[in-house]
Scaffold this active site. Structure first.
Site, PDB file in Angstrom:
ATOM      1  N   LEU A  20      -7.780   2.810  11.343  1.00  0.00           N
ATOM      2  CA  LEU A  20      -8.369   1.555  11.826  1.00  0.00           C
ATOM      3  C   LEU A  20      -7.573   0.994  12.992  1.00  0.00           C
ATOM      4  CD1 LEU A  20     -10.500  -0.702  11.381  1.00  0.00           C
ATOM      5  CD2 LEU A  20      -8.861  -1.782   9.820  1.00  0.00           C
ATOM      6  N   SER A  21      -6.246   1.089  12.919  1.00  0.00           N
ATOM      7  CA  SER A  21      -5.407   0.560  14.000  1.00  0.00           C
ATOM      8  C   SER A  21      -5.552   1.363  15.287  1.00  0.00           C
ATOM      9  CB  SER A  21      -3.937   0.530  13.566  1.00  0.00           C
ATOM     10  OG  SER A  21      -3.402   1.842  13.464  1.00  0.00           O
ATOM     11  N   ASP A  36      -1.673  11.465  21.751  1.00  0.00           N
ATOM     12  CA  ASP A  36      -0.396  11.337  21.057  1.00  0.00           C
ATOM     13  C   ASP A  36      -0.470  11.930  19.663  1.00  0.00           C
ATOM     14  OD1 ASP A  36       0.678  10.088  23.226  1.00  0.00           O
ATOM     15  OD2 ASP A  36       0.810   8.097  22.328  1.00  0.00           O
ATOM     16  N   GLU A  83      -4.479   9.565   4.639  1.00  0.00           N
ATOM     17  CA  GLU A  83      -4.765  10.391   5.800  1.00  0.00           C
ATOM     18  C   GLU A  83      -3.773  11.525   5.968  1.00  0.00           C
ATOM     19  OE1 GLU A  83      -1.724   7.734   6.642  1.00  0.00           O
ATOM     20  OE2 GLU A  83      -3.701   6.841   6.917  1.00  0.00           O
ATOM     21  N   ASP A 130       0.826  -1.210   0.000  1.00  0.00           N
ATOM     22  CA  ASP A 130       0.000   0.000   0.000  1.00  0.00           C
ATOM     23  C   ASP A 130       0.861   1.261   0.000  1.00  0.00           C
ATOM     24  OD1 ASP A 130      -2.272  -1.520  -0.042  1.00  0.00           O
ATOM     25  OD2 ASP A 130      -2.824  -1.170   2.049  1.00  0.00           O
ATOM     26  N   THR A 185      -9.018   2.076   6.427  1.00  0.00           N
ATOM     27  CA  THR A 185      -8.548   0.716   6.726  1.00  0.00           C
ATOM     28  C   THR A 185      -7.062   0.695   7.082  1.00  0.00           C
ATOM     29  OG1 THR A 185      -8.130   0.345   4.358  1.00  0.00           O
ATOM     30  CG2 THR A 185     -10.256  -0.383   5.238  1.00  0.00           C
ATOM     31  N   GLY A 186      -6.475   1.868   7.264  1.00  0.00           N
ATOM     32  CA  GLY A 186      -5.051   1.953   7.571  1.00  0.00           C
ATOM     33  C   GLY A 186      -4.786   2.379   9.011  1.00  0.00           C
ATOM     34  N   TYR A 187      -4.034   3.476   9.159  1.00  0.00           N
ATOM     35  CA  TYR A 187      -3.624   3.985  10.463  1.00  0.00           C
ATOM     36  C   TYR A 187      -4.841   4.245  11.357  1.00  0.00           C
ATOM     37  CZ  TYR A 187      -0.544   6.813  13.559  1.00  0.00           C
ATOM     38  OH  TYR A 187       0.189   7.322  14.602  1.00  0.00           O
TER      39      TYR A 187
END
Length: 292
Positions: free
Chosen positions: A192-193, A177, A148, A74, A188-190
């Protein structure tokens, strides 16, 4: 047909797939245009019937390719976006990385994906980007992100305070943070985590997701992609980092960040056998009963 290839170095186990891709495209009389640094990596690893043309910038790509194949993960596809920009060249993501949400074509699907492209058996999915405006023009003319915009603390173990405004109305002060503003593609990336929701592309939304917020009642919030978001690090003399996908810049608390929908979109190729729903179902293993 003219196809550009953009990629990043990969392990030797994937070289045979790249060779198959190149040979298959050449057999279809496709004119190949290859990113200069990627061609240097492929030297002595992949054989070409005739020397391919090269490109090394947006300007040398935009009028010389009908499609771009991104070969990697990705992150590689996000890198290709900085070259494609507003040229409307459709991108196909071939995954030689790890999970691969937007680079969703696996190496064993290369043959079928090529057939779909050659036979025009695919759909084009328009994906929204976010743009970032700052007084000092932090990112120059590459001030956009497909996944993002993220603001994170820098060189400190303590939290930062970020004041957020929505269409010039005060929204919240985030003690955390950092903060992520994600598109549906980036959901679905950062995001989502960090506990953010998955947003279906095409729903005209973005999500603000805090990173490890101090106040547990502060949760992700979904907004319209027509909204304008302004962020400001509230602590004096506090340094922070802002990222557009994987590109970082440091900034100080005197700078306000204006985030809004970019004035162009990226076109992703969706082969016949792929969809956003099928990709997340496969990658997140939905419907698989682990008790079996």
């Amino acid at each position: 047909m003219r196809i550009a290839l953009f990629g990043t170095p990969c392990s030797e186990q994937f070289t045979k797939y790249i060779q198959h891709l190149v040979s298959r495209l050449e057999a279809e009389n496709v004119s190949l245009l290859i990113y200069e640094e990627y061609l240097s990596f492929l030297k002595n690893k992949v054989t070409f019937e005739k020397p391919p043309k090269i490109f090394n910038s947006h300007d040398t790509l935009k009028d010389n390719a009908d499609f771009l194949f991104s070969i990697g993960g990705d992150g590689t596809l996000l890198g290709s976006v900085t070259l494609v920009r507003d040229s409307n060249i459709p991108i196909l993501g071939i995954n030689t990385g790890r999970l691969g949400f937007i680079s969703s074509v696996s190496t064993d699907q290369i043959e079928s994906a090529i057939n779909d492209v050659i036979n025009n058996n695919f759909e084009i999915k328009n994906r929204t980007l976010l743009s970032l405006e700052t007084e000092n023009d932090l990112f120059g003319d590459v001030n956009f992100a497909l996944n993002e915009v993220a603001i994170v603390k820098k060189d400190t173990s303590s939290m930062i305070k970020i004041d957020a405004f929505l269409n010039d109305e005060f929204l919240n002060s985030y003690w955390a943070d950092g903060l992520i503003i994600a598109t549906p593609t980036g959901s679905t990336g950062y995001s989502l985590s960090c506990g953010g929701p998955i947003i279906i592309p095409g729903t005209n939304n973005v999500v603000i997701t805090p990173i490890a917020p101090h106040n547990l009642n502060v949760r992700p919030i979904v907004l319209s992609d027509e909204d304008v978001i302004k962020l400001k690090v509230a602590d004096k003399d506090q340094l922070a980092l802002v990222s557009l996908d994987s590109r970082f810049r440091a900034f100080d608390s005197t700078i306000s960040l204006i985030i809004k929908k970019a004035d162009f979109k990226i076109n992703l190729i969706e082969p016949q056998s792929h969809s956003f729903i099928s990709t997340i179902r496969s990658k997140l293993m939905w419907g698989i009963d682990k008790r079996n």
